[in-house]
Design a protein around this motif. Structure first.
Motif, PDB file in Angstrom:
ATOM      1  N   THR A  50       2.841  -1.623   3.522  1.00  0.00           N
ATOM      2  CA  THR A  50       3.185  -2.990   2.737  1.00  0.00           C
ATOM      3  C   THR A  50       4.360  -2.825   1.634  1.00  0.00           C
ATOM      4  O   THR A  50       4.909  -3.840   1.083  1.00  0.00           O
ATOM      5  N   GLY A  51       4.469  -0.990   1.420  1.00  0.00           N
ATOM      6  CA  GLY A  51       4.612  -1.286   0.197  1.00  0.00           C
ATOM      7  C   GLY A  51       6.157   0.022   0.221  1.00  0.00           C
ATOM      8  O   GLY A  51       5.515   0.724   1.342  1.00  0.00           O
ATOM      9  N   GLU A  52       6.440   0.135  -0.179  1.00  0.00           N
ATOM     10  CA  GLU A  52       7.992   2.109  -0.400  1.00  0.00           C
ATOM     11  C   GLU A  52       6.140   3.210  -0.265  1.00  0.00           C
ATOM     12  O   GLU A  52       5.752   2.476  -1.181  1.00  0.00           O
ATOM     13  N   SER A 106      -0.357   9.047   3.646  1.00  0.00           N
ATOM     14  CA  SER A 106       0.490   8.939   3.247  1.00  0.00           C
ATOM     15  C   SER A 106       0.433   7.715   1.328  1.00  0.00           C
ATOM     16  O   SER A 106      -1.153   7.707   2.308  1.00  0.00           O
ATOM     17  N   GLY A 107       1.135   8.084   1.037  1.00  0.00           N
ATOM     18  CA  GLY A 107       0.533   6.506  -0.418  1.00  0.00           C
ATOM     19  C   GLY A 107       1.540   5.900  -0.744  1.00  0.00           C
ATOM     20  O   GLY A 107       2.861   6.005  -0.162  1.00  0.00           O
ATOM     21  N   GLY A 108       1.406   5.061  -0.856  1.00  0.00           N
ATOM     22  CA  GLY A 108       2.305   4.072  -0.926  1.00  0.00           C
ATOM     23  C   GLY A 108       2.470   3.539  -2.494  1.00  0.00           C
ATOM     24  O   GLY A 108       1.595   3.502  -3.613  1.00  0.00           O
ATOM     25  N   SER A 109       2.977   2.419  -3.016  1.00  0.00           N
ATOM     26  CA  SER A 109       3.499   2.001  -4.089  1.00  0.00           C
ATOM     27  C   SER A 109       2.450   0.446  -4.172  1.00  0.00           C
ATOM     28  O   SER A 109       2.077   0.098  -5.443  1.00  0.00           O
ATOM     29  N   GLU A 110       2.304   0.298  -3.379  1.00  0.00           N
ATOM     30  CA  GLU A 110       0.605  -0.408  -2.762  1.00  0.00           C
ATOM     31  C   GLU A 110      -0.620  -0.111  -3.479  1.00  0.00           C
ATOM     32  O   GLU A 110      -1.154  -1.439  -3.599  1.00  0.00           O
ATOM     33  N   GLY A 148      -1.970  -2.840  -7.873  1.00  0.00           N
ATOM     34  CA  GLY A 148      -0.982  -2.107  -8.883  1.00  0.00           C
ATOM     35  C   GLY A 148      -1.360  -0.872  -8.789  1.00  0.00           C
ATOM     36  O   GLY A 148      -0.229  -0.121  -9.413  1.00  0.00           O
ATOM     37  N   SER A 149      -2.322   0.198  -8.261  1.00  0.00           N
ATOM     38  CA  SER A 149      -2.154   1.445  -8.752  1.00  0.00           C
ATOM     39  C   SER A 149      -1.422   2.548  -7.795  1.00  0.00           C
ATOM     40  O   SER A 149      -1.586   2.403  -6.808  1.00  0.00           O
ATOM     41  N   MET A 157      -1.838   5.086 -10.310  1.00  0.00           N
ATOM     42  CA  MET A 157      -1.274   4.272 -11.716  1.00  0.00           C
ATOM     43  C   MET A 157      -1.879   4.602 -12.804  1.00  0.00           C
ATOM     44  O   MET A 157      -1.763   4.578 -13.616  1.00  0.00           O
ATOM     45  N   ASP A 158      -3.789   4.583 -12.038  1.00  0.00           N
ATOM     46  CA  ASP A 158      -4.561   3.542 -12.879  1.00  0.00           C
ATOM     47  C   ASP A 158      -5.946   4.318 -11.976  1.00  0.00           C
ATOM     48  O   ASP A 158      -6.693   3.815 -13.102  1.00  0.00           O
TER      49      ASP A 158
END
Length: 205
Positions: free
Chosen positions: A135-137, A152-156, A181-182, A200-201
């Motif tokens: 659902t995100g880049e 695959s890993g996304g910005s979501e 947000g991670s 991110m965290d």
């Protein structure tokens, strides 16, 4: 000792060494891919042709080819020896954020801003599968050692595991979240086929 290599005209966004550790390639905002050897202070070869920033690079397992993804919405495959562009893959409606070659050297996967994962046949130059679900880049992609499993890993902050084996439909075998947000920053498989993900965290194994 530390050495500084100069040659790009604008910021360098990505770097990838070959499997034996004797050479590496970089991609830059200057729209080029450059080949380096640590003992030389200048690029050995320059691969030109992208019309936008080169944001990701990868080696083919046989080290005879280099792959690059760009904000110009293409993935390009280059001959390591003479710098020729031997394939151009149109990669959808957005820039390409990551590219990876399967361990058996037959396939390439690309991801990016349009939230899709594309699997390419390198010999034919055609797309085999287009995987949807993020659902995100989509920021990162990595192959399992059997060249069948793709992650695959996304910005979501979601990681998805796909079965892209011959004859398969690209089924999503599962997904997990790194937390709100991670966004996924990096992924890799260990020698024992354990997936390690950084976000991110979060550090997930």
């Amino acid at each position: 000792g530390l050495c500084v290599l100069r040659g790009h005209n604008y910021p360098v966004w990505c770097v990838r060494g070959d499997r034996v550790g004797v050479k590496f390639v970089t991609g830059s905002l200057d729209r080029t891919v450059r080949l380096w050897m640590p003992e030389l202070s200048h690029p050995v070869r320059v691969y030109s042709g992208h019309e936008g920033s080169v944001d990701c690079v990868a080696w083919h397992p046989n080290c005879s080819y280099v792959l690059s993804g760009s904000s110009d919405r293409t993935v390009r495959m280059w001959s390591y020896q003479d710098g020729r562009c031997v394939r151009v893959f149109p990669a959808g409606k957005g820039g390409v954020g990551d590219v990876a070659c399967s361990p058996d050297g037959k396939l390439c996967a690309s991801v990016g801003e349009d939230r899709r994962v594309r699997v390419w046949d390198l010999a034919m130059g055609t797309v085999l599968k287009e995987l949807k679900g993020h659902t995100g880049e989509v920021s990162k992609v990595v192959w399992g050692q059997d060249s069948r499993l793709l992650v695959s890993g996304g910005s979501e902050g979601v990681v998805k595991v796909w079965d892209v084996g011959v004859g398969g439909e690209g089924e999503c075998m599962g997904s997990f979240s790194c937390g709100p947000g991670s966004g996924v920053l990096g992924m890799n498989f260990t020698d024992t086929n354990t997936l390690v993900v950084t976000a991110m965290d979060t550090l997930a194994i």
